[in-house]
Write a protein that holds these residues in place. Sequence first.
Motif, PDB file in Angstrom:
ATOM      1  N   LEU A 109      -7.892   0.012  28.255  1.00 32.55           N
ATOM      2  CA  LEU A 109      -9.128  -0.117  29.029  1.00 32.55           C
ATOM      3  C   LEU A 109     -10.040  -1.236  28.515  1.00 32.55           C
ATOM      4  O   LEU A 109     -10.708  -1.904  29.311  1.00 32.55           O
ATOM      5  CB  LEU A 109      -9.897   1.204  29.028  1.00 32.55           C
ATOM      6  N   ALA A 110     -10.089  -1.424  27.216  1.00 26.15           N
ATOM      7  CA  ALA A 110     -11.020  -2.408  26.660  1.00 26.15           C
ATOM      8  C   ALA A 110     -10.836  -3.809  27.242  1.00 26.15           C
ATOM      9  O   ALA A 110     -11.822  -4.485  27.576  1.00 26.15           O
ATOM     10  CB  ALA A 110     -10.919  -2.424  25.133  1.00 26.15           C
ATOM     11  N   PRO A 111      -9.586  -4.298  27.391  1.00 23.88           N
ATOM     12  CA  PRO A 111      -9.440  -5.648  27.958  1.00 23.88           C
ATOM     13  C   PRO A 111      -9.724  -5.723  29.449  1.00 23.88           C
ATOM     14  O   PRO A 111      -9.823  -6.825  30.001  1.00 23.88           O
ATOM     15  CB  PRO A 111      -7.957  -5.973  27.691  1.00 23.88           C
ATOM     16  N   ALA A 112      -9.852  -4.567  30.108  1.00 22.71           N
ATOM     17  CA  ALA A 112      -9.985  -4.543  31.566  1.00 22.71           C
ATOM     18  C   ALA A 112     -11.434  -4.501  32.037  1.00 22.71           C
ATOM     19  O   ALA A 112     -11.680  -4.445  33.244  1.00 22.71           O
ATOM     20  CB  ALA A 112      -9.235  -3.338  32.135  1.00 22.71           C
ATOM     21  N   CYS A 113     -12.388  -4.526  31.103  1.00 21.80           N
ATOM     22  CA  CYS A 113     -13.793  -4.439  31.509  1.00 21.80           C
ATOM     23  C   CYS A 113     -14.659  -5.266  30.571  1.00 21.80           C
ATOM     24  O   CYS A 113     -14.231  -5.654  29.477  1.00 21.80           O
ATOM     25  CB  CYS A 113     -14.260  -2.979  31.507  1.00 21.80           C
ATOM     26  N   GLU A 114     -15.866  -5.502  31.000  1.00 20.38           N
ATOM     27  CA  GLU A 114     -16.822  -6.221  30.155  1.00 20.38           C
ATOM     28  C   GLU A 114     -17.380  -5.313  29.066  1.00 20.38           C
ATOM     29  O   GLU A 114     -17.631  -5.755  27.944  1.00 20.38           O
ATOM     30  CB  GLU A 114     -17.965  -6.757  31.029  1.00 20.38           C
ATOM     31  N   ARG A 115     -17.571  -4.031  29.400  1.00 19.04           N
ATOM     32  CA  ARG A 115     -18.167  -3.098  28.446  1.00 19.04           C
ATOM     33  C   ARG A 115     -17.484  -1.748  28.552  1.00 19.04           C
ATOM     34  O   ARG A 115     -17.515  -1.118  29.610  1.00 19.04           O
ATOM     35  CB  ARG A 115     -19.665  -2.936  28.720  1.00 19.04           C
ATOM     36  N   LEU A 116     -16.847  -1.309  27.469  1.00 13.70           N
ATOM     37  CA  LEU A 116     -16.243   0.020  27.402  1.00 13.70           C
ATOM     38  C   LEU A 116     -17.194   0.946  26.656  1.00 13.70           C
ATOM     39  O   LEU A 116     -17.651   0.622  25.552  1.00 13.70           O
ATOM     40  CB  LEU A 116     -14.895  -0.041  26.687  1.00 13.70           C
ATOM     41  N   VAL A 117     -17.466   2.097  27.252  1.00 11.86           N
ATOM     42  CA  VAL A 117     -18.387   3.080  26.670  1.00 11.86           C
ATOM     43  C   VAL A 117     -17.593   4.315  26.260  1.00 11.86           C
ATOM     44  O   VAL A 117     -16.917   4.935  27.090  1.00 11.86           O
ATOM     45  CB  VAL A 117     -19.495   3.469  27.667  1.00 11.86           C
ATOM     46  N   LEU A 118     -17.671   4.677  24.987  1.00 12.01           N
ATOM     47  CA  LEU A 118     -17.072   5.890  24.452  1.00 12.01           C
ATOM     48  C   LEU A 118     -18.189   6.837  24.017  1.00 12.01           C
ATOM     49  O   LEU A 118     -19.344   6.429  23.905  1.00 12.01           O
ATOM     50  CB  LEU A 118     -16.168   5.565  23.261  1.00 12.01           C
ATOM     51  N   MET A 119     -17.831   8.090  23.754  1.00  8.72           N
ATOM     52  CA  MET A 119     -18.863   9.066  23.384  1.00  8.72           C
ATOM     53  C   MET A 119     -18.402   9.994  22.280  1.00  8.72           C
ATOM     54  O   MET A 119     -17.225  10.337  22.186  1.00  8.72           O
ATOM     55  CB  MET A 119     -19.259   9.922  24.594  1.00  8.72           C
ATOM     56  N   ARG A 120     -19.378  10.390  21.477  1.00 12.67           N
ATOM     57  CA  ARG A 120     -19.262  11.562  20.631  1.00 12.67           C
ATOM     58  C   ARG A 120     -19.879  12.693  21.436  1.00 12.67           C
ATOM     59  O   ARG A 120     -21.099  12.768  21.570  1.00 12.67           O
ATOM     60  CB  ARG A 120     -19.988  11.343  19.307  1.00 12.67           C
ATOM     61  N   SER A 121     -19.057  13.541  21.999  1.00 11.07           N
ATOM     62  CA  SER A 121     -19.497  14.520  22.985  1.00 11.07           C
ATOM     63  C   SER A 121     -20.472  15.533  22.388  1.00 11.07           C
ATOM     64  O   SER A 121     -20.420  15.819  21.180  1.00 11.07           O
ATOM     65  CB  SER A 121     -18.293  15.270  23.573  1.00 11.07           C
ATOM     66  N   PRO A 122     -21.347  16.106  23.212  1.00 12.13           N
ATOM     67  CA  PRO A 122     -22.290  17.101  22.687  1.00 12.13           C
ATOM     68  C   PRO A 122     -21.581  18.399  22.337  1.00 12.13           C
ATOM     69  O   PRO A 122     -20.526  18.724  22.883  1.00 12.13           O
ATOM     70  CB  PRO A 122     -23.263  17.307  23.856  1.00 12.13           C
ATOM     71  N   GLY A 123     -22.164  19.149  21.420  1.00 11.01           N
ATOM     72  CA  GLY A 123     -21.588  20.432  21.011  1.00 11.01           C
ATOM     73  C   GLY A 123     -22.646  21.513  20.992  1.00 11.01           C
ATOM     74  O   GLY A 123     -23.678  21.382  20.325  1.00 11.01           O
ATOM     75  N   ARG A 124     -22.395  22.564  21.728  1.00 10.14           N
ATOM     76  CA  ARG A 124     -23.344  23.678  21.806  1.00 10.14           C
ATOM     77  C   ARG A 124     -23.337  24.476  20.515  1.00 10.14           C
ATOM     78  O   ARG A 124     -22.301  24.714  19.921  1.00 10.14           O
ATOM     79  CB  ARG A 124     -22.953  24.597  22.975  1.00 10.14           C
ATOM     80  N   GLN A 125     -24.503  24.903  20.067  1.00  8.76           N
ATOM     81  CA  GLN A 125     -24.589  25.765  18.904  1.00  8.76           C
ATOM     82  C   GLN A 125     -23.877  27.084  19.178  1.00  8.76           C
ATOM     83  O   GLN A 125     -23.936  27.611  20.289  1.00  8.76           O
ATOM     84  CB  GLN A 125     -26.055  26.059  18.553  1.00  8.76           C
ATOM     85  N   GLY A 126     -23.200  27.608  18.158  1.00 12.07           N
ATOM     86  CA  GLY A 126     -22.561  28.910  18.314  1.00 12.07           C
ATOM     87  C   GLY A 126     -21.217  28.972  17.629  1.00 12.07           C
ATOM     88  O   GLY A 126     -20.721  27.981  17.091  1.00 12.07           O
ATOM     89  N   PRO A 127     -20.597  30.141  17.653  1.00 16.27           N
ATOM     90  CA  PRO A 127     -19.343  30.344  16.919  1.00 16.27           C
ATOM     91  C   PRO A 127     -18.179  29.514  17.428  1.00 16.27           C
ATOM     92  O   PRO A 127     -17.281  29.163  16.663  1.00 16.27           O
ATOM     93  CB  PRO A 127     -19.077  31.849  17.090  1.00 16.27           C
ATOM     94  N   VAL A 128     -18.147  29.201  18.734  1.00 17.12           N
ATOM     95  CA  VAL A 128     -17.047  28.395  19.263  1.00 17.12           C
ATOM     96  C   VAL A 128     -17.051  27.017  18.618  1.00 17.12           C
ATOM     97  O   VAL A 128     -16.014  26.508  18.159  1.00 17.12           O
ATOM     98  CB  VAL A 128     -17.136  28.281  20.797  1.00 17.12           C
ATOM     99  N   LEU A 129     -18.225  26.384  18.553  1.00 18.29           N
ATOM    100  CA  LEU A 129     -18.319  25.068  17.928  1.00 18.29           C
ATOM    101  C   LEU A 129     -17.908  25.139  16.463  1.00 18.29           C
ATOM    102  O   LEU A 129     -17.182  24.271  15.972  1.00 18.29           O
ATOM    103  CB  LEU A 129     -19.737  24.514  18.051  1.00 18.29           C
TER     104      LEU A 129
END
Length: 260
Positions: A109-129
């Motif tokens: 994907l990086a060579p196919a666009c001017e700007r590639l956006v990645l994320m550190r996804s949000p995590g809800r507080q709680g036992p699952v996280l």
Amino acid sequence: MQKNATYTSLVAVGDSFTEGMSDLLPDGSYRGWADLLAARMAARTPGFRYANLAVRGKLIGQIVDEQVAVAAAMRPDVITLVGGLNDTLRPKCDMERVKGLLTEAVERLAPACERLVLMRSPGRQGPVLERFRPRMEELFDCVDGLAARHGAVVVDLYGAPSLSDPRAWDVDRLHLTPDGHRRVAEAVWQSLGHDAEDTEWRVAPPATLPPGWSARRVADVRFARQYLLPWIGRRLTGRSSGDGRPPKRPELLPFEGPVG
């Protein structure tokens, strides 16, 4: 990065987070942060085009197989890629395979666009996280490394107090509320070099009294019956909520008018 750069097109790649669940519109469709971001970008740029290839329930291998080549062929100015978190929440997860597939996606994907956006996804507080935190952080370390090697932007949602607050999450405890999606759109907007419209997007709402014991138990039972047990059933049978579901915006077309 150039300040307030003009981008003429956006393609969003990923799973339910990018599809927009649970930002429900009156017609029964989902909006979400990517649609909100596209609306902002379209307001600045006549003829702005947008595609959203994300489908709920997709694992990183499915994202690579079904979405990456399509997005790359569109050659947009901006591509957003968020994937792999569904894999980390599975009882059995080969993190080396997940990281390898994410690497493949970024390299294509990086060579196919001017700007590639990645994320550190949000995590809800709680036992699952807490249970899956080591896998998530291993995934995010991979994201950081890939961004450094390929010049991608990383939007850090994982460290935002506003998005770890349980009030930012819908009753299914897996997807953001409309306000949560709005905050994500703001975070990406600023990461692309645009002037802030909400300088406090990371700040959690003022504290409120937590619900009482009885209310929490009722909510827990409702969550288990409506969401947790069906989710477990799909895992046991190898099914996905996105099976047979097409992307909501499969073509890179002009984005017209406000969202919602």
